[in-house]
Motif scaffolding. Structure first.
Motif, short mmCIF file in Angstrom:
data_model
loop_
_atom_site.label_atom_id
_atom_site.label_comp_id
_atom_site.label_asym_id
_atom_site.label_seq_id
_atom_site.Cartn_x
_atom_site.Cartn_y
_atom_site.Cartn_z
N GLY A 11 30.80 -81.27 -32.86
CA GLY A 11 30.68 -80.46 -34.09
C GLY A 11 29.38 -80.80 -34.80
O GLY A 11 29.33 -80.87 -36.02
N GLY A 12 28.31 -80.97 -34.01
CA GLY A 12 27.03 -81.42 -34.58
C GLY A 12 26.09 -80.29 -34.95
O GLY A 12 24.95 -80.53 -35.32
N ARG A 14 26.39 -77.91 -37.39
CA ARG A 14 26.25 -77.54 -38.81
C ARG A 14 27.08 -78.49 -39.67
O ARG A 14 27.79 -79.35 -39.14
CB ARG A 14 26.67 -76.08 -39.05
N GLY A 35 28.21 -78.60 -29.47
CA GLY A 35 28.56 -77.42 -30.26
C GLY A 35 29.68 -76.68 -29.57
O GLY A 35 30.10 -77.05 -28.47
N SER A 36 30.15 -75.59 -30.19
CA SER A 36 31.26 -74.85 -29.58
C SER A 36 30.74 -73.81 -28.59
O SER A 36 31.42 -73.46 -27.64
CB SER A 36 32.11 -74.18 -30.64
N LEU A 62 36.10 -78.63 -25.48
CA LEU A 62 36.60 -79.94 -25.91
C LEU A 62 38.08 -80.15 -25.62
O LEU A 62 38.54 -81.28 -25.51
CB LEU A 62 36.32 -80.16 -27.40
N THR A 138 36.41 -87.92 -37.68
CA THR A 138 36.44 -87.29 -39.01
C THR A 138 37.87 -86.93 -39.35
O THR A 138 38.50 -86.10 -38.70
CB THR A 138 35.55 -86.04 -39.06
N SER A 140 40.32 -86.59 -43.12
CA SER A 140 40.18 -85.79 -44.34
C SER A 140 41.06 -86.40 -45.43
O SER A 140 42.02 -87.10 -45.13
CB SER A 140 40.68 -84.36 -44.09
N TYR A 153 46.62 -78.18 -40.67
CA TYR A 153 45.41 -79.00 -40.92
C TYR A 153 45.77 -80.45 -41.30
O TYR A 153 45.35 -81.38 -40.63
CB TYR A 153 44.54 -78.30 -41.95
N LYS A 157 45.26 -84.06 -39.21
CA LYS A 157 44.48 -85.19 -39.75
C LYS A 157 45.34 -86.45 -39.90
O LYS A 157 44.83 -87.56 -39.79
CB LYS A 157 43.81 -84.79 -41.07
N PRO A 183 36.68 -87.44 -45.61
CA PRO A 183 35.94 -86.78 -46.70
C PRO A 183 36.87 -86.05 -47.65
O PRO A 183 37.94 -85.58 -47.26
CB PRO A 183 35.05 -85.75 -45.97
N THR A 186 33.85 -81.06 -49.36
CA THR A 186 32.43 -81.24 -49.03
C THR A 186 31.77 -79.88 -48.87
O THR A 186 32.37 -78.94 -48.33
CB THR A 186 32.30 -82.07 -47.74
N ASP A 189 30.20 -74.90 -44.62
CA ASP A 189 30.76 -73.56 -44.33
C ASP A 189 32.28 -73.56 -44.41
O ASP A 189 32.90 -72.56 -44.78
CB ASP A 189 30.38 -73.12 -42.91
#
Ligand code: NAD
Length: 245
Positions: A11-12, A14, A35-36, A62, A138, A140, A153, A157, A183, A186, A189
Motif C-alpha cells: 500500500g505504498g 499513496r 501497489g494494487s 496480496l 498498520t 487503527s 474494518y 484491525k 493511527p 489521518t 484518500d
C-alpha cells in the motif's frame, strides 16, 4: 536511521504508505513499494522520481500466497535480503451490518488480514536466515474502540493486533521484532471518501486539536523500524492525538 536497510512497503502508492516510503528513503533505506495495480504502482514510482526519490515497485495479488511468494523471492534474489516489511495496504468500511454483503466483509478480511499473513509467511524464512528483521503492521484506533458502523474494518484491525502480538512472541527467538502502529484519523484518500458530516465532528473531539498528517504516522514507523526500537516488540503504538472514539 535506516542506512542500507532493504524495506518492502505494501500500500505504498499513496496516503500513509507513500509517506512511509519517502521517510524511509530520506533515512537511507532501499525501498520497494507494492501497489494494487500496474498503473497506480507506475504512477507512484514516476511521482517519486520527479522528487529524485528512486524506488522499485511491484503489484502482487496480496491475498494470493503464490503471487506474493513469487515477488518476495524476486526481491531477495535482487537485494539479498529484506530487513523491514511494512504491511500497510488496507481498505475500510462504514456501512451498517444490514447493508453490508458477505463479499464486502470477505474483501476487507482478505486485504487487511490474510494479505498480512501472506507477506509475513513469504518473508519470514529470509529474516530467520539473517537472524534479524522488523515487521510493522498498520492497525487503527478502531482496533481499540471499535466503531459504530462498518464492522468489518474494526474486526480486521483487532485481528491485526492479535497477529502482531502473537508473532512478536513466536519470532522473538529469531531476533525478528513485530509491532503495529494504530493511527487515528489521518488526512488521506481513505478519510476523504467518508462523509464530511461524519469526520468533522470527530476531528473536533481530538485532544491535540487537529487531524493526523501522513508524516505523523510515518515517523512512528521510522522509529519502530530503526535500532532505536531494538527492545520493542509486540507493541500496538497509538498515533492519534489522544483521540478516544
Ligand atoms: P489510502 O486509501 O490512501 O491507501 C491505501 C493503500 O492500500 C493504497 O496504497 C492502495 O494501493 C492499497 N490498496 C488498496 N486496496 C488494495 C488491494 N486490493 N491490493 C493491494 N493494495 C491495496 O489509505 P490510507 O489512509 O493511507 O491507509 C493506509 C493504512 O492505514 C490502511 O491499512 C488503513 O486501514 C490504515 N489507517 C488509516 C487511517 C486514516 O484515517 N486514513 C486511520 C487508521 C488506519
Amino acid at each position: 536511521m535506516l542506512n542500507e536497510k532493504v524495506a518492502v512497503v505494501t500500500g505504498g502508492t499513496r496516503g500513509i504508505g507513500l509517506e512511509i516510503v519517502k521517510t524511509f528513503k530520506e533515512n537511507g533505506a532501499k525501498v520497494i513499494l507494492f501497489g494494487s495495480r500496474k498503473e497506480s504502482t507506475e504512477e507512484a514510482i514516476e511521482t517519486l522520481k520527479k522528487d529524485n526519490v528512486e524506488v522499485e515497485g511491484y503489484f502482487p495479488k496480496l491475498d494470493d500466497l503464490q503471487s506474493v511468494e513469487k515477488v518476495i523471492n524476486e526481491i531477495v534474489e535482487k537485494y539479498g535480503k529484506i530487513d523491514i516489511l511494512v504491511n500497510n495496504a488496507g481498505i475500510s468500511a462504514n456501512k451498517k451490518i444490514d447493508e453490508t454483503s458477505e463479499q464486502e466483509f470477505e474483501d476487507i478480511m482478505d486485504l487487511n488480514v490474510k494479505a498480512m499473513f501472506n507477506t509475513i509467511k513469504a518473508t519470514v524464512p529470509y529474516m530467520k536466515k539473517e537472524n534479524s528483521g522488523v515487521i510493522l503492521n498498520t492497525s487503527s484506533m478502531v482496533s481499540i474502540y471499535g466503531q459504530p458502523s462498518g464492522v468489518g474494518y474494526p474486526t480486521s484491525k483487532f485481528a491485526v493486533n492479535g497477529l502482531t502480538k502473537s508473532l512478536a512472541r513466536e519470532l522473538a527467538p529469531y531476533n525478528i521484532r513485530v509491532n503495529a502502529v494504530a493511527p487515528g484519523i489521518t488526512n488521506t484518500d481513505m478519510v476523504a471518501k467518508l462523509p464530511k458530516e461524519m469526520i468533522e465532528p470527530l476531528i473536533k473531539t481530538i485532544p491535540l486539536g487537529r487531524i493526523g498528517e501522513p508524516r505523523d504516522i510515518a515517523n512512528a514507523f521510522l522509529f519502530l523500524a530503526s535500532d532505536l526500537a531494538s527492545y520493542i516488540t509486540g507493541v500496538i503504538l497509538s498515533v492519534d492525538g489522544a483521540a478516544r472514539s
